[in-house]
Write an enzyme that holds these catalytic residues in place. Structure first.
Site, PDB file in Angstrom:
ATOM      1  N   ARG A  13      20.450   6.102 -13.182  1.00 13.72           N
ATOM      2  CA  ARG A  13      19.350   5.810 -14.104  1.00 13.72           C
ATOM      3  C   ARG A  13      18.592   4.605 -13.577  1.00 13.72           C
ATOM      4  NH1 ARG A  13      16.007   6.469 -17.998  1.00 13.72           N
ATOM      5  NH2 ARG A  13      15.364   4.710 -19.261  1.00 13.72           N
ATOM      6  N   ASP A  53       0.190   1.700 -18.833  1.00 10.08           N
ATOM      7  CA  ASP A  53       1.425   1.355 -18.140  1.00 10.08           C
ATOM      8  C   ASP A  53       1.067   0.491 -16.930  1.00 10.08           C
ATOM      9  OD1 ASP A  53       3.967   1.566 -16.799  1.00 10.08           O
ATOM     10  OD2 ASP A  53       4.320   3.405 -17.942  1.00 10.08           O
ATOM     11  N   CYS A  64      15.137   3.294 -25.521  1.00 11.13           N
ATOM     12  CA  CYS A  64      15.604   2.575 -24.329  1.00 11.13           C
ATOM     13  C   CYS A  64      17.123   2.336 -24.314  1.00 11.13           C
ATOM     14  CB  CYS A  64      14.842   1.270 -24.178  1.00 11.13           C
ATOM     15  SG  CYS A  64      13.060   1.562 -24.025  1.00 11.13           S
ATOM     16  N   GLU A  92       9.480  -5.738 -18.717  1.00 10.76           N
ATOM     17  CA  GLU A  92       9.394  -5.623 -20.169  1.00 10.76           C
ATOM     18  C   GLU A  92       8.077  -4.997 -20.640  1.00 10.76           C
ATOM     19  OE1 GLU A  92      10.040  -5.310 -23.684  1.00 10.76           O
ATOM     20  OE2 GLU A  92      11.658  -6.549 -22.886  1.00 10.76           O
ATOM     21  N   CYS A 105      12.224   2.808 -30.128  1.00 14.62           N
ATOM     22  CA  CYS A 105      12.167   3.530 -28.855  1.00 14.62           C
ATOM     23  C   CYS A 105      13.565   3.993 -28.446  1.00 14.62           C
ATOM     24  CB  CYS A 105      11.554   2.638 -27.775  1.00 14.62           C
ATOM     25  SG  CYS A 105      12.442   1.095 -27.577  1.00 14.62           S
ATOM     26  N   ARG A 158       3.575  -0.645 -14.674  1.00 15.17           N
ATOM     27  CA  ARG A 158       4.844  -0.822 -13.981  1.00 15.17           C
ATOM     28  C   ARG A 158       4.825  -0.546 -12.482  1.00 15.17           C
ATOM     29  NH1 ARG A 158       8.829   2.160 -18.059  1.00 15.17           N
ATOM     30  NH2 ARG A 158       6.984   3.428 -18.330  1.00 15.17           N
ATOM     31  N   LYS A 202       8.504   7.917 -12.472  1.00 13.23           N
ATOM     32  CA  LYS A 202       9.717   7.509 -11.753  1.00 13.23           C
ATOM     33  C   LYS A 202      10.160   8.615 -10.791  1.00 13.23           C
ATOM     34  CE  LYS A 202      11.607   4.416 -15.311  1.00 13.23           C
ATOM     35  NZ  LYS A 202      12.556   4.321 -16.434  1.00 13.23           N
ATOM     36  N   CYS A 260      13.797  -3.346 -21.791  1.00 11.68           N
ATOM     37  CA  CYS A 260      13.205  -3.305 -23.132  1.00 11.68           C
ATOM     38  C   CYS A 260      14.135  -4.143 -23.997  1.00 11.68           C
ATOM     39  CB  CYS A 260      13.119  -1.869 -23.632  1.00 11.68           C
ATOM     40  SG  CYS A 260      12.591  -1.766 -25.360  1.00 11.68           S
ATOM     41  N   ARG A 296       6.628  -1.985 -20.366  1.00 11.78           N
ATOM     42  CA  ARG A 296       5.852  -1.349 -19.290  1.00 11.78           C
ATOM     43  C   ARG A 296       5.166  -2.410 -18.413  1.00 11.78           C
ATOM     44  NH1 ARG A 296       3.129   2.919 -23.121  1.00 11.78           N
ATOM     45  NH2 ARG A 296       5.000   4.014 -23.750  1.00 11.78           N
TER      46      ARG A 296
HETATM   47 ZN   LIG Z   1      12.064   0.406 -25.581  1.00  9.58          ZN
END
Ligand SMILES: [Zn+2]
Length: 422
Positions: free
Chosen positions: A246, A333, A264, A293, A262, A335, A362, A251, A295
């Protein structure tokens, strides 16, 4: 403490390193991608070794600002040199072909651990080199994992899962070390343009970005990454050994505090549970945790978005989920998953058998960087908190990976989150 009481003295002006007399000739050159670490050269970003610096910025990511503060307040000796005896890693990541491909890894220094081994010659000559990677061991005590042990999903084997329900793992901390020319290439940008915008948009934090084009390495003041490895870390480099992985973006609200807006934390703990299970049956598990954090927009922006989502006309619905983030933050986003696989390449990953993620960004970044992905796994429905249905349905409708049904516009409007209790 009253800062005025301190006898801290410093001249009032700042000497810019753009001054010609500050470009030192005996600074080790960095030849990114070179196989022999002595030829590749050490990254020297310690402030106390100013004459030998060959990088912009300094160690410790965002914490570098706290270091400056402790020096300013007189708590920290400015000339401190790290005493590295007994700090060697509990495991040594084996060099692999990605280390020597200058384009494969561009945001960390593969020679950042074991500097005593790689750069002994330079250390003996008195260069002040600091590791940017450290490896240690840990036992993880996680309530969700304990629950999995209790109800039999995960078995105690005394090796990966201990009698007390904890999981044993190796963990690797990695500070960002950016190779600017290669980062520019990944963004399809001119290096000079990238340097200019980085300088301008950080309020002019590092003048060397625009005055020292000879310095190609930047240690940016951003969060680091941590890899948690379950089973034998050497197996990460063997594509025939089953790997469950993963790649998780921070978050804090959910990961640490259990906020239910969410998915997370459930994703993270389920990933850890499954990674441990894979290790138990002879495979290897890997969780990489990235400090990005909200995104990579930060928690203040994230909380503003939560409020905007909850207060909008018609309530918080899956239909408007992404739109609200863009309104507040300017982008959905920030990221840039293009850099995320660097950690995987550092560890020598070639094939992921089970990827725990529903993010196409991802997945595309991992596969695009040359790593094979066999199975993609989205979170089991029973682990999704009630208030996080808005996020999960919006993501599925936006094309995130799922095996389940995707709702149409009317269906998305019906997926509503909890209202604010004002
Ligand atoms: Zn989250």
């Amino acid at each position: 403490m009253n800062l005025k009481d301190k006898t801290f003295k410093r001249v009032s002006h700042v000497v810019l390193t753009s001054h010609a007399n500050q470009i030192y000739k005996d600074v080790p050159k960095v030849k990114w991608g070179e196989k022999d670490p002595e030829v590749r050269g050490p990254i020297i970003a310690t402030i106390s070794d100013k004459d030998h610096r060959n990088a912009i910025g300094t160690h410790s990511g965002s914490y570098t600002v706290y270091r400056a503060l402790s020096i300013a307040s007189g708590h920290f000796p400015k000339s401190h040199r790290p005493e590295l005896a007994n700090t060697e890693g509990t495991y040594r990541v084996k060099p692999n072909p990605s280390w020597f491909d200058p384009q494969k890894i561009v945001t960390l220094d593969p020679f950042g651990a074991d500097i005593n081994l790689h750069f002994k010659k330079y250390l003996d000559e008195g260069f002040n080199i600091k590791p940017s990677i450290a490896v240690t061991q840990a036992h993880l005590h996680i309530p969700e994992v304990q629950e999995a042990v209790k109800n039999g999903r995960l078995k105690v084997d005394g090796k990966v899962v201990k009698e007390d329900g904890s999981i044993k793992c190796t963990k690797v901390a990695l500070e960002p070390v950016w190779n600017l020319p290669e980062i520019a290439k990944r963004f399809n940008l001119e290096e000079g343009e990238l340097r200019k915008v980085l300088f301008q948009e950080t309020g002019g934090m590092f003048p060397e970005l625009v005055t020292r084009p000879d310095l190609k390495i930047l240690l940016p003041p951003i969060g680091s990454s941590t890899a948690y490895i379950f089973g034998d870390p050497d197996d990460l480099q063997n594509p025939d050994v089953e790997l469950t992985c993963r790649v998780h973006d921070e978050c804090n609200g959910s990961d640490v505090f259990g906020s239910d807006i969410c998915t997370c934390r459930p994703y993270l703990t389920w990933g850890i549970e499954d990674a441990a299970r894979t290790a138990q049956k002879g495979g290897v598990g890997l969780i990489v945790y990235y400090r990005k954090e909200g995104r990579a927009l930060g928690e203040v922006t994230k909380f503003l978005v939560y409020n905007a989502r909850k207060r909008q006309e018609g309530g918080d619905s899956a239909k408007n989920y992404f739109y609200r983030t863009e309104c507040v933050a300017g982008v959905q986003d920030a990221r840039f998953q293009e850099f995320m696989p660097d950690v995987l390449h550092y560890l020598g990953v070639q094939k992921i058998h089970n990827l725990h993620s529903m993010s196409n960004m991802k997945y595309d970044a991992i596969v695009g960087s040359g790593i094979e992905v066999v199975n993609r796994l989205s979170i089991p429905a029973e682990l999704i908190p009630e208030d996080a249905q808005v996020e999960i349905e919006a993501k599925k409708a936006a094309g995130y990976f799922t095996d389940e049904e995707i709702k149409d516009e009317a269906g998305l409007q019906k997926v509503q989150g909890r209202e604010l209790d004002e």
